[in-house]
Design a protein around this motif. Structure first.
Motif, PDB file in Angstrom:
ATOM      1  N   GLN A   1       2.751   6.265   2.107  1.00  0.00           N
ATOM      2  CA  GLN A   1       2.067   5.077   2.588  1.00  0.00           C
ATOM      3  C   GLN A   1       0.562   5.363   2.555  1.00  0.00           C
ATOM      4  OE1 GLN A   1       3.599   2.118   3.228  1.00  0.00           O
ATOM      5  NE2 GLN A   1       5.412   3.200   2.503  1.00  0.00           N
ATOM      6  N   ILE A   2      -0.178   4.442   1.979  1.00  0.00           N
ATOM      7  CA  ILE A   2      -1.631   4.564   1.924  1.00  0.00           C
ATOM      8  C   ILE A   2      -2.223   3.321   2.572  1.00  0.00           C
ATOM      9  CG2 ILE A   2      -1.678   6.198  -0.001  1.00  0.00           C
ATOM     10  CD1 ILE A   2      -2.083   3.853  -1.905  1.00  0.00           C
ATOM     11  N   LYS A   3      -3.529   3.133   2.484  1.00  0.00           N
ATOM     12  CA  LYS A   3      -4.178   2.037   3.206  1.00  0.00           C
ATOM     13  C   LYS A   3      -4.283   0.728   2.431  1.00  0.00           C
ATOM     14  CE  LYS A   3      -6.449   4.754   6.579  1.00  0.00           C
ATOM     15  NZ  LYS A   3      -6.836   6.090   6.510  1.00  0.00           N
ATOM     16  N   GLY A   4      -4.187   0.789   1.106  1.00  0.00           N
ATOM     17  CA  GLY A   4      -4.293  -0.429   0.304  1.00  0.00           C
ATOM     18  C   GLY A   4      -3.725  -0.214  -1.082  1.00  0.00           C
TER      19      GLY A   4
ATOM     20  N   GLU B   1      -9.344  12.086   2.516  1.00  0.00           N
ATOM     21  CA  GLU B   1      -9.710  10.693   2.252  1.00  0.00           C
ATOM     22  C   GLU B   1     -11.225  10.602   2.185  1.00  0.00           C
ATOM     23  OE1 GLU B   1      -6.098   8.055   4.083  1.00  0.00           O
ATOM     24  OE2 GLU B   1      -7.943   8.194   5.247  1.00  0.00           O
TER      25      GLU B   1
ATOM     26  N   THR C   1      -7.743   8.359  -1.678  1.00  0.00           N
ATOM     27  CA  THR C   1      -6.837   9.328  -1.074  1.00  0.00           C
ATOM     28  C   THR C   1      -6.412  10.364  -2.107  1.00  0.00           C
ATOM     29  OG1 THR C   1      -5.987   7.629   0.426  1.00  0.00           O
ATOM     30  CG2 THR C   1      -4.616   9.594   0.117  1.00  0.00           C
TER      31      THR C   1
ATOM     32  N   THR D   1     -14.098   7.810   2.267  1.00  0.00           N
ATOM     33  CA  THR D   1     -14.234   6.403   2.626  1.00  0.00           C
ATOM     34  C   THR D   1     -15.612   5.869   2.249  1.00  0.00           C
ATOM     35  OG1 THR D   1     -14.961   6.957   4.865  1.00  0.00           O
ATOM     36  CG2 THR D   1     -12.604   6.613   4.525  1.00  0.00           C
TER      37      THR D   1
ATOM     38  N   GLN E   1      -8.420   2.931  -3.582  1.00  0.00           N
ATOM     39  CA  GLN E   1      -8.008   1.708  -2.901  1.00  0.00           C
ATOM     40  C   GLN E   1      -9.228   0.860  -2.586  1.00  0.00           C
ATOM     41  OE1 GLN E   1      -5.266   3.510   0.256  1.00  0.00           O
ATOM     42  NE2 GLN E   1      -6.095   5.199  -0.974  1.00  0.00           N
TER      43      GLN E   1
ATOM     44  N   PRO F   1       0.823  -1.214   0.000  1.00  0.00           N
ATOM     45  CA  PRO F   1       0.000   0.000   0.000  1.00  0.00           C
ATOM     46  C   PRO F   1       0.859   1.268   0.000  1.00  0.00           C
ATOM     47  CG  PRO F   1       0.050  -0.946   2.187  1.00  0.00           C
ATOM     48  CD  PRO F   1       0.819  -1.879   1.300  1.00  0.00           C
TER      49      PRO F   1
ATOM     50  N   ALA G   1      -9.353  -1.426   0.516  1.00  0.00           N
ATOM     51  CA  ALA G   1      -9.285  -0.697   1.781  1.00  0.00           C
ATOM     52  C   ALA G   1     -10.486   0.229   1.983  1.00  0.00           C
ATOM     53  CB  ALA G   1      -7.994   0.117   1.850  1.00  0.00           C
TER      54      ALA G   1
END
Length: 155
Positions: free
Chosen positions: A57-60, A112, A84, A114, A77, A40, A80
């Motif tokens: 660095q990201i979440k996925g 972000e 982003t 979600t 992502q 990620p 995730a």
């Protein structure tokens, strides 16, 4: 560490500007944004000299989408459940007879969005729609809001 380029998503940003004849100067900026589909992260490369500028660095693992202006890159992502926003650090302003290019530091924009299963991502007139297939909704945000670090979106 070895990167598998075959499984990476890359977006190149190129802005080139020739100033007026009185200045006879040309400025070119290239940034390559690469998403690693195994880890990620998004890596930013200076495509002129090949040097690594940053790794975010990201979440996925992500699919990348560049805005028409080139000022933002979005990392969708899916696994995730997040999109982003990344400020490319490159902006261009056209003044008709000449233009201005600004090259600044690239950064995570602090935005972000979600939701369940973000998948499709499209732009229209500076607004971006992130479609969340797991919810059956689209969340819409402006590039201006992203660049200000504001998560002001509407559904």
């Amino acid at each position: 560490m070895r990167t598998n380029w075959a499984s990476a998503t890359a977006i190149a940003l190129l802005l080139s500007l020739s100033t007026s004849a009185a200045h006879a100067e040309e400025v070119t900026a290239w940034r390559l944004f690469i998403s690693d589909h195994a880890d990620p992260k998004v890596t930013v490369i200076d495509a002129v000299d090949g040097g690594k500028l940053d790794t975010f660095q990201i979440k996925g693992p992500a699919s990348l989408h560049r805005s028409e202006s080139g000022r933002t890159v979005f990392a969708v992502q899916g696994s995730a459940g997040v999109v982003t926003g990344i400020a490319s650090g490159i902006s261009f302003e056209d003044h008709g007879e000449h233009g201005d290019i600004d090259v600044e530091a690239r950064k995570l924009a602090g935005v972000e969005i979600t939701g369940k299963k973000p998948s499709h991502f499209v732009e229209h007139d500076g607004d971006f729609a992130a479609f969340f297939d797991g919810e059956g909704v689209a969340r819409i945000i402006s590039e201006k809001a992203v660049l200000k670090g504001k998560s002001d979106f509407r559904e």
